[in-house]
Design a protein around this motif. Sequence first.
Motif, PDB file in Angstrom:
ATOM      1  N   ASN A  65      -7.734 -14.283  -1.109  1.00 39.80           N
ATOM      2  CA  ASN A  65      -6.823 -13.232  -1.532  1.00 39.80           C
ATOM      3  C   ASN A  65      -6.374 -12.597  -0.248  1.00 39.80           C
ATOM      4  N   PHE A  66      -5.254 -12.719   0.119  1.00 41.62           N
ATOM      5  CA  PHE A  66      -4.641 -12.139   1.224  1.00 41.62           C
ATOM      6  C   PHE A  66      -4.531 -10.589   1.012  1.00 41.62           C
ATOM      7  N   LEU A  67      -4.338  -9.919  -0.043  1.00 39.80           N
ATOM      8  CA  LEU A  67      -4.105  -8.640  -0.216  1.00 39.80           C
ATOM      9  C   LEU A  67      -5.643  -8.011   0.030  1.00 39.80           C
ATOM     10  N   ARG A  68      -6.448  -8.685  -0.702  1.00 39.69           N
ATOM     11  CA  ARG A  68      -7.849  -7.926  -0.594  1.00 39.69           C
ATOM     12  C   ARG A  68      -8.343  -8.224   0.983  1.00 39.69           C
ATOM     13  N   PHE A  69      -8.019  -9.275   1.586  1.00 35.19           N
ATOM     14  CA  PHE A  69      -8.401  -9.304   2.925  1.00 35.19           C
ATOM     15  C   PHE A  69      -7.931  -8.207   3.623  1.00 35.19           C
ATOM     16  N   VAL A  70      -6.473  -7.845   3.442  1.00 33.05           N
ATOM     17  CA  VAL A  70      -5.864  -6.983   4.497  1.00 33.05           C
ATOM     18  C   VAL A  70      -6.367  -5.529   3.997  1.00 33.05           C
ATOM     19  N   LEU A 104       0.777   7.552   0.156  1.00 29.92           N
ATOM     20  CA  LEU A 104       1.732   6.300   0.216  1.00 29.92           C
ATOM     21  C   LEU A 104       2.756   6.734  -0.190  1.00 29.92           C
ATOM     22  N   PRO A 105       3.043   7.649  -1.485  1.00 30.38           N
ATOM     23  CA  PRO A 105       4.485   7.874  -1.859  1.00 30.38           C
ATOM     24  C   PRO A 105       5.194   8.428  -0.819  1.00 30.38           C
ATOM     25  N   HIS A 106       4.421   9.461  -0.027  1.00 28.98           N
ATOM     26  CA  HIS A 106       5.323  10.058   0.974  1.00 28.98           C
ATOM     27  C   HIS A 106       5.688   9.177   2.070  1.00 28.98           C
ATOM     28  N   TRP A 107       4.690   8.249   2.352  1.00 29.78           N
ATOM     29  CA  TRP A 107       5.180   6.986   3.347  1.00 29.78           C
ATOM     30  C   TRP A 107       6.325   6.292   2.861  1.00 29.78           C
ATOM     31  N   VAL A 108       6.280   5.817   1.666  1.00 34.15           N
ATOM     32  CA  VAL A 108       7.433   4.903   1.308  1.00 34.15           C
ATOM     33  C   VAL A 108       8.630   5.744   1.120  1.00 34.15           C
ATOM     34  N   GLU A 109       8.639   6.946   0.860  1.00 33.79           N
ATOM     35  CA  GLU A 109       9.972   7.898   0.975  1.00 33.79           C
ATOM     36  C   GLU A 109      10.542   7.922   2.170  1.00 33.79           C
ATOM     37  N   ALA A 110       9.450   8.092   3.361  1.00 31.37           N
ATOM     38  CA  ALA A 110       9.866   8.200   4.591  1.00 31.37           C
ATOM     39  C   ALA A 110      10.476   6.908   5.357  1.00 31.37           C
ATOM     40  N   VAL A 111       9.982   5.773   4.902  1.00 33.07           N
ATOM     41  CA  VAL A 111      10.457   4.592   5.752  1.00 33.07           C
ATOM     42  C   VAL A 111      11.437   4.003   4.840  1.00 33.07           C
ATOM     43  N   THR A 158      -0.487   0.612  10.006  1.00 32.34           N
ATOM     44  CA  THR A 158       1.020   0.861   9.747  1.00 32.34           C
ATOM     45  C   THR A 158       1.796  -0.407   9.417  1.00 32.34           C
ATOM     46  N   ALA A 159       1.188  -1.522   9.930  1.00 28.93           N
ATOM     47  CA  ALA A 159       2.230  -2.811   9.867  1.00 28.93           C
ATOM     48  C   ALA A 159       1.693  -3.569   8.768  1.00 28.93           C
ATOM     49  N   TRP A 160       0.560  -3.585   8.357  1.00 30.81           N
ATOM     50  CA  TRP A 160       0.020  -4.285   7.304  1.00 30.81           C
ATOM     51  C   TRP A 160      -0.533  -3.874   6.082  1.00 30.81           C
ATOM     52  N   CYS A 161      -1.368  -2.737   6.139  1.00 24.22           N
ATOM     53  CA  CYS A 161      -2.158  -2.214   5.387  1.00 24.22           C
ATOM     54  C   CYS A 161      -1.258  -1.346   4.383  1.00 24.22           C
ATOM     55  N   LEU A 162      -0.184  -0.497   4.882  1.00 20.32           N
ATOM     56  CA  LEU A 162       0.505   0.414   4.202  1.00 20.32           C
ATOM     57  C   LEU A 162       1.571  -0.448   3.498  1.00 20.32           C
ATOM     58  N   PRO A 163       2.314  -1.386   4.296  1.00 24.97           N
ATOM     59  CA  PRO A 163       3.445  -2.115   3.696  1.00 24.97           C
ATOM     60  C   PRO A 163       2.578  -2.957   2.395  1.00 24.97           C
ATOM     61  N   LEU A 164       1.492  -3.431   2.522  1.00 26.68           N
ATOM     62  CA  LEU A 164       0.998  -4.146   1.488  1.00 26.68           C
ATOM     63  C   LEU A 164       0.591  -3.069   0.376  1.00 26.68           C
ATOM     64  N   LEU A 165       0.085  -2.118   0.690  1.00 22.85           N
ATOM     65  CA  LEU A 165      -0.148  -1.126  -0.511  1.00 22.85           C
ATOM     66  C   LEU A 165       0.924  -0.690  -1.209  1.00 22.85           C
ATOM     67  N   ALA A 166       2.100  -0.554  -0.490  1.00 23.72           N
ATOM     68  CA  ALA A 166       3.427  -0.257  -1.291  1.00 23.72           C
ATOM     69  C   ALA A 166       3.919  -1.553  -2.051  1.00 23.72           C
ATOM     70  N   GLN A 167       3.810  -2.748  -1.793  1.00 26.32           N
ATOM     71  CA  GLN A 167       4.065  -3.808  -2.303  1.00 26.32           C
ATOM     72  C   GLN A 167       3.244  -4.058  -3.468  1.00 26.32           C
ATOM     73  N   PHE A 168       2.024  -3.672  -3.537  1.00 21.86           N
ATOM     74  CA  PHE A 168       1.037  -3.711  -4.723  1.00 21.86           C
ATOM     75  C   PHE A 168       1.492  -2.541  -5.591  1.00 21.86           C
ATOM     76  N   ARG A 221      -6.723  -2.738  -8.297  1.00 17.68           N
ATOM     77  CA  ARG A 221      -6.431  -1.051  -8.592  1.00 17.68           C
ATOM     78  C   ARG A 221      -7.975  -0.580  -8.592  1.00 17.68           C
ATOM     79  N   ARG A 222      -8.729  -1.066  -9.624  1.00 19.29           N
ATOM     80  CA  ARG A 222      -9.968  -0.523  -9.676  1.00 19.29           C
ATOM     81  C   ARG A 222     -10.769  -0.489  -7.992  1.00 19.29           C
ATOM     82  N   ASP A 223     -10.706  -1.507  -7.541  1.00 14.24           N
ATOM     83  CA  ASP A 223     -11.418  -1.569  -6.072  1.00 14.24           C
ATOM     84  C   ASP A 223     -11.196  -0.532  -5.170  1.00 14.24           C
TER      85      ASP A 223
END
Length: 256
Positions: free
Chosen positions: A115-120, A179-186, A135-145, A162-164
């Motif tokens: 599972n790629f998301l779990r790996f990241v 995350l919401p603040h980061w998404v709003e900023a970028v 910044t380049a992997w974890c936060l963008p994938l969290l936003a996608q999730f 989400r439980r994990d």
Amino acid sequence: MAEESVAKDSVTKVLAVRALAAGRPFALVEERPGQQTAAGERVADDTTTVTTQPPGLPDDPELRAYVEDYFAMTDALPFPSVVLDPGWGVAHTNPAYDALFGGIGPHPTAMPDHNFLRFVLFHPDAAAVLAEHETAWCLPLLAQFAAAFADDESAPGLRDIRRDIADDPIMDAAFRLGLPHWVEAVGDAAVHHDGALRHLRHPDPKRGRTSCRLVNESPRTLRKFGLRRLTMVLRETEPPPAARRARAHLSVVPAP
């Protein structure tokens, strides 16, 4: 659900029944017209319908041949490429992808070929390969999730992830508060980042630290099964960056 062991160099690995802890298993799933995929991308309206079936390749000979040829094409690419299901579960990887993550240590739920998301998010070795991990992997994938989970909170694979996240206080605080603040900023780039440049540390010393362009694609036939392919188009080797103090937590969460 028990996980089946399948040869990594075989097209039939897609027949594997993935454990729930490793993400949503590959199955032939019907995607509603205009549905948002787990990658946070909207797909075009498509009136074609497919009946949900058990995990595996399609029974239709033409569709089966298409999927097998698509995997063969993926294997021939010189760049790391992985076919993902709606919950970021891995349906197929090519040799270049396997080589990129070949040195990753064992983990019960977050291996890059499960599972790629779990790996990241959860594998302690992820940052060893995925440079600028937070910044380049974890936060963008969290936003996608977050976008995918908001679209369908009942999806078993997404619900388990989400439980994990909730079980990790730092990760949960980052998800809910930072995350919401980061998404709003970028802006939209946080979720829709097909074509984005990301940095890697390739285990091949000839590559070393390099960058890649993410190409996220989902041909119409693959969309019938809820699948998409993520390819990391490797670029020129880069000089090492200036040393920086490692962080023990996500920076979107204030240090105590």
